[in-house]
Motif scaffolding. Structure first.
Motif, PDB file in Angstrom:
ATOM      1  N   ALA A   1       0.727  -1.263  -0.014  1.00  0.00           N
ATOM      2  CA  ALA A   1      -0.014  -0.017  -0.022  1.00  0.00           C
ATOM      3  C   ALA A   1       0.760   1.147  -0.129  1.00  0.00           C
ATOM      4  O   ALA A   1       0.643   2.276  -0.745  1.00  0.00           O
TER       5      ALA A   1
ATOM      6  N   GLY B   1       3.757   1.459  -1.085  1.00  0.00           N
ATOM      7  CA  GLY B   1       4.335   1.682  -2.361  1.00  0.00           C
ATOM      8  C   GLY B   1       3.368   2.293  -3.564  1.00  0.00           C
ATOM      9  O   GLY B   1       3.728   3.163  -4.095  1.00  0.00           O
ATOM     10  N   PHE B   2       2.475   1.764  -3.483  1.00  0.00           N
ATOM     11  CA  PHE B   2       1.210   2.331  -4.263  1.00  0.00           C
ATOM     12  C   PHE B   2       0.899   3.963  -4.113  1.00  0.00           C
ATOM     13  O   PHE B   2       1.048   4.720  -5.243  1.00  0.00           O
ATOM     14  N   ARG B   3       0.795   4.168  -2.785  1.00  0.00           N
ATOM     15  CA  ARG B   3       0.686   5.661  -2.482  1.00  0.00           C
ATOM     16  C   ARG B   3       1.751   6.523  -2.959  1.00  0.00           C
ATOM     17  O   ARG B   3       1.627   7.645  -3.565  1.00  0.00           O
TER      18      ARG B   3
END
Lengths: 234, 234
Positions: B226, B228-230
DNA sequence: TTGACAATTCAACAAGCGATGAATTTAAAT
DNA sequence: ATTTAAATTCATCGCTTGTTGAATTGTCAA
């Protein structure tokens, strides 16, 4: 799904028995040609998917020569895997050392550590030598295999892990080792699949992303992984 | 590295020719036994590392029966892969739907989306049915294979990708699709290796972490991915 | 110039491969 | 009761597998 025999290989055996004249030797030595072909085929089809005859044909060499140079099949596989592991380890270590000295006297950041880990792979794949692209796929195969992973990954990459984990410990003060190892593992998985270059992302993204766009993969991967480390080990 | 034959398999063929009496049928049907054994062996040794005879022996059936039920080897492989893909897709979709309805009218968070993607796998591996553990290793094998990946992953998992990417688009407003797909790919790689359960992390961490500690893997993976995505898509 | 060694091809080996047609036994349908 | 279909074993087909021993040709040092 054994590989097709490709009778029209570029390099054929001479057909003449006995030691060849030293003046008509090919530019690439036969031993090296075997390793290169093995690298490519093992990466694509796995250990059992490659027969020595297919390999011999691809390398333009007689079957018996493979055993003469590299012993039995398993030993050949180990040799192929080992060859570039050495180089990759050196590259990564020196990249890490350089990052350290650039950051001194401060501790090197997570981003820089991960960059030292990933950049050598990207450079290798971006290079002319297509053998590196094959090796990356081979690495993914071995890393994900319950048979070969425990043997070869530990043998050839465990020392490197220790060095990088130690660096990460300093970059993430107060973190627990357990957390670092797990994050390292996630990084290893993400890297394996990404640089295995299977063409998966091309189809999944309906053509928007390209497997062989290493620059794109690399640019996003460092912040992605680093953010993960910071969140879990912060 | 073909699998050993294990002559002392638990389930043996009866030795008697002809259709068996319906009263002395085994508790698990033969077709299912074949699929289970195939799942385990393919996961461990890959497609070419498994011979039909080894498989027959492990399943306690005659070789010819495999062809009778499932056709040629490749078709068997596809059937094995497909079987749990269907179930997994359903589980993931319904987990996502539930997360959506819980969050409504707000958009569901990245964390919840990733949880919907990962939790079904963790639940499966934690379950009694050890077939799921084998399937996860098989998934890692296929996902990282340049031969099987493009065929089977696209065929059985592309629809799911579309749904999850769509959800991520809403959770990360303003993000570029390209970024989302790359991050999704990293997630896929991290997940594959982690749940492939190869024992690698055990050795790499000198025994500190355990491959079969799915809870530990899962607890850290969601925040890792998560974050990383953000960072990349934020 | 001879003899040791290196590099190569060839032919063969026993074992194993995936696939299948025929025979056999039972179950189910008529 | 007969017939048809399902489920199983067995034997075998033609090919391929990894490996090896013998023969051949060339190099190089003594």
């Amino acid at each position: 799904m054994a590989t097709s025999d490709n009778k029209t290989a570029e390099n054929r055996p001479t057909g003449k028995v006995g030691r060849p004249r030293s003046d008509d030797r090919e530019k690439t030595e036969r031993g090296e040609r075997i390793l290169n072909a093995a690298e490519e085929l093992f990466a694509l089809h796995g250990y059992d998917g490659v027969t020595l005859r297919t390999l011999a044909n691809a390398a333009g060499v007689d079957v018996a020569l493979i055993n003469y140079y590299f012993g039995p099949k398993q030993q050949l596989f180990d040799t192929v895997f080992q060859r570039r592991a050495k180089i990759l380890n050196q590259e990564r270590l020196s990249a890490l050392e350089q990052a350290k000295s650039e950051a001194a006297p401060e501790a090197v950041t997570v981003e820089k550590i991960i960059e030292a880990f990933l950049r050598p792979l990207e450079v290798a794949q971006e290079s002319q030598d297509e053998g590196w692209r094959n090796y990356c796929a081979l690495l993914a195969y071995v890393n994900n295999s319950a048979v070969w992973g425990p043997l070869l990954m530990s043998k050839h990459y465990n020392d490197l892990v220790d060095v990088f984990v130690e660096a990460l410990r300093h970059a993430l003060p107060g973190s627990k080792d357990e957390d670092i190892y797990w994050c390292y593992h996630y990084m290893s998985g993400a890297m394996s699949l990404t640089f295995a270059n299977t063409g998966r992302i091309d189809r999944m993204s309906h053509g928007l992303c390209r497997s062989d766009d290493f620059q794109a993969a690399y640019d996003r991967m460092i912040p992605f992984i680093a953010a993960g480390f910071r969140r879990v080990c912060g």
